[in-house]
Design an enzyme around this catalytic site. Structure first.
Site, PDB file in Angstrom:
ATOM      1  N   ASN A   1      -3.537   8.774  10.356  1.00 45.61           N
ATOM      2  CA  ASN A   1      -4.759   7.965  10.427  1.00 45.61           C
ATOM      3  C   ASN A   1      -5.959   8.899  10.542  1.00 45.61           C
ATOM      4  O   ASN A   1      -6.094   9.616  11.535  1.00 45.61           O
ATOM      5  CB  ASN A   1      -4.706   7.036  11.644  1.00 45.61           C
ATOM      6  CG  ASN A   1      -3.705   5.911  11.467  1.00 45.61           C
ATOM      7  OD1 ASN A   1      -2.781   6.020  10.675  1.00 45.61           O
ATOM      8  ND2 ASN A   1      -3.877   4.838  12.199  1.00 45.61           N
TER       9      ASN A   1
ATOM     10  N   GLY B   1      -0.317  -4.227  21.107  1.00 45.23           N
ATOM     11  CA  GLY B   1      -1.052  -3.121  21.712  1.00 45.23           C
ATOM     12  C   GLY B   1      -0.247  -1.862  21.938  1.00 45.23           C
ATOM     13  O   GLY B   1      -0.798  -0.824  22.305  1.00 45.23           O
ATOM     14  N   THR B   2       1.073  -1.945  21.716  1.00 40.39           N
ATOM     15  CA  THR B   2       1.911  -0.761  21.946  1.00 40.39           C
ATOM     16  C   THR B   2       2.083   0.085  20.682  1.00 40.39           C
ATOM     17  O   THR B   2       2.773   1.107  20.715  1.00 40.39           O
ATOM     18  CB  THR B   2       3.306  -1.156  22.470  1.00 40.39           C
ATOM     19  OG1 THR B   2       4.006  -1.896  21.450  1.00 40.39           O
ATOM     20  CG2 THR B   2       3.212  -1.992  23.736  1.00 40.39           C
TER      21      THR B   2
ATOM     22  N   TYR C   1       0.835  -1.203   0.000  1.00 35.41           N
ATOM     23  CA  TYR C   1       0.000   0.000   0.000  1.00 35.41           C
ATOM     24  C   TYR C   1       0.870   1.253   0.000  1.00 35.41           C
ATOM     25  O   TYR C   1       0.676   2.166  -0.807  1.00 35.41           O
ATOM     26  CB  TYR C   1      -0.921  -0.027   1.219  1.00 35.41           C
ATOM     27  CG  TYR C   1      -1.767   1.218   1.391  1.00 35.41           C
ATOM     28  CD1 TYR C   1      -2.994   1.341   0.762  1.00 35.41           C
ATOM     29  CD2 TYR C   1      -1.333   2.264   2.210  1.00 35.41           C
ATOM     30  CE1 TYR C   1      -3.778   2.476   0.922  1.00 35.41           C
ATOM     31  CE2 TYR C   1      -2.110   3.404   2.375  1.00 35.41           C
ATOM     32  CZ  TYR C   1      -3.324   3.509   1.737  1.00 35.41           C
ATOM     33  OH  TYR C   1      -4.078   4.641   1.896  1.00 35.41           O
TER      34      TYR C   1
ATOM     35  N   PHE D   1     -12.917  -2.364  16.353  1.00 36.60           N
ATOM     36  CA  PHE D   1     -13.149  -2.648  17.774  1.00 36.60           C
ATOM     37  C   PHE D   1     -14.641  -2.602  18.112  1.00 36.60           C
ATOM     38  O   PHE D   1     -15.148  -3.444  18.863  1.00 36.60           O
ATOM     39  CB  PHE D   1     -12.386  -1.651  18.647  1.00 36.60           C
ATOM     40  CG  PHE D   1     -10.913  -1.950  18.785  1.00 36.60           C
ATOM     41  CD1 PHE D   1     -10.358  -3.133  18.306  1.00 36.60           C
ATOM     42  CD2 PHE D   1     -10.071  -1.035  19.408  1.00 36.60           C
ATOM     43  CE1 PHE D   1      -9.001  -3.402  18.440  1.00 36.60           C
ATOM     44  CE2 PHE D   1      -8.711  -1.296  19.554  1.00 36.60           C
ATOM     45  CZ  PHE D   1      -8.176  -2.481  19.062  1.00 36.60           C
TER      46      PHE D   1
ATOM     47  N   LYS E   1       1.258   4.118  -2.974  1.00 39.60           N
ATOM     48  CA  LYS E   1       1.051   5.558  -2.757  1.00 39.60           C
ATOM     49  C   LYS E   1       2.286   6.354  -3.189  1.00 39.60           C
ATOM     50  O   LYS E   1       2.167   7.416  -3.809  1.00 39.60           O
ATOM     51  CB  LYS E   1       0.740   5.829  -1.286  1.00 39.60           C
ATOM     52  CG  LYS E   1      -0.677   5.488  -0.870  1.00 39.60           C
ATOM     53  CD  LYS E   1      -1.700   6.399  -1.556  1.00 39.60           C
ATOM     54  CE  LYS E   1      -3.089   6.230  -0.978  1.00 39.60           C
ATOM     55  NZ  LYS E   1      -4.086   7.086  -1.679  1.00 39.60           N
TER      56      LYS E   1
END
Length: 317
Positions: free
Chosen positions: A174, A205-206, A145, A188, A149
């Protein structure tokens, strides 16, 4: 102005269309509705300043027909899913690079003189400098991706310098907000609606990134577009993001809180040191100093953008 917005029924594109219509421009949208939705632009159907063309930009004739008579193009059409690169590189090439080539050829043949393109922070790859400025090098994408771009950016620069038109590129952090139909917040919410007891979190998760609300994004694009139009540069690049960042675990906590849930978090562990997937940039923070010099700055930080997006998506998802 008469403006063509490719991907104008999509998430960011439809918010841009709303602003352009409210400002009194004539707006033509070209969208194949693979990622977009007519509901996003239905309020403008029947308005004399609005035209919708359903078409696939992989067809050069559709692109050329859509571009006739316009003053400027905002090129947002693309497959927005970063993860698809590991599954279908050909589709990413076609829906990012090929369609951009078709658009540039149509601009060259029809004499359209100004283009704005939404690129991505993924062109920087795992940047060693944070916050990352626009002149950072070498640009080394780690996903197909991001590579697509960057290839589109390079084509745009080459065409602009060779064929005498002007091009503005935005490298976006984002982007989140109402009408988004992919990304971590959207995922989520859907996962917790399926199973309120447990939330799967890709990676460790970090992962820490900058998030920008779509309203701030559109405001920045139009403000900098006017700044660029009045200047003399042939080609220019601006980052659009926020000056803070937030981890995936913190987003999971905010989503759970907003939904009134206390799920168990189950981390997949991810790949390559805790990334959510192959090609996921684990840490991203863009420098927005260049954008701020034009007089723009985001109204919401990353945390505020996430909270507002939660309110918006929980009403509609």
């Amino acid at each position: 102005m008469k403006i063509l917005v490719t991907g104008g029924a999509g998430f960011i594109g439809s918010h841009l269309v709303d602003r352009l219509m409210e400002e009194g421009h004539e707006v033509r949208v070209l969208d194949d509705l693979s990622a977009g939705d007519m509901k996003n632009v239905e309020r403008w159907l029947g308005n004399g300043n609005f035209e919708f063309i359903k078409g696939d930009m992989r067809d050069p004739e559709i692109v050329r027909k859509s571009i006739r008579g316009v003053d400027a193009v905002f090129h947002l059409a693309a497959n927005p899913e970063v993860r698809i690169g590991s599954q279908s590189p050909q589709l990413l090439y076609e829906t990012n690079v090929l369609i951009t080539y078709n658009l540039l050829e149509a601009m060259r043949k029809e004499g359209v003189k100004i283009l704005t393109f939404t690129s991505s922070s993924t062109v920087y790859g795992d940047a060693k400098k944070l916050p990352t400025p626009e002149d950072y090098a070498p640009l080394e994408p780690i996903s197909v991706y991001g590579g697509a771009k960057l290839a589109a950016e390079a084509l745009i620069s080459g065409y602009a310098h060779t064929f005498g038109f002007r091009a503005l590129v935005f490298r976006l952090a984002n982007i989140i907000g109402e009408r988004s139909n992919h990304g971590v917040i959207y995922d989520f919410i859907n996962k917790l609606r399926r199973n309120p007891e447990e939330l799967e979190i890709l990676g460790d998760g970090t992962q820490r990134k900058s998030y920008l609300h779509v309203s701030d994004t559109v405001e920045g694009m139009l403000h900098i577009f006017e700044h660029f139009r009045k200047g003399g540069r042939t080609f220019d690049v601006y980052n659009l993001g926020n000056e803070d960042w937030i981890t995936v675990t913190e987003i999971a906590e905010l989503v759970s809180e907003a939904m009134g849930l206390r799920p168990k978090f189950r981390f997949t562990g991810g790949v390559d040191g805790g990334r959510g997937w192959k090609g996921d940039v684990k840490i991203m923070l863009l420098s927005i100093e260049k954008a701020k010099e034009t007089g723009w700055r985001p109204r919401m930080n990353s945390y505020e953008a996430v909270r507002r997006t939660l309110r918006e998506l929980l009403k509609s998802v």
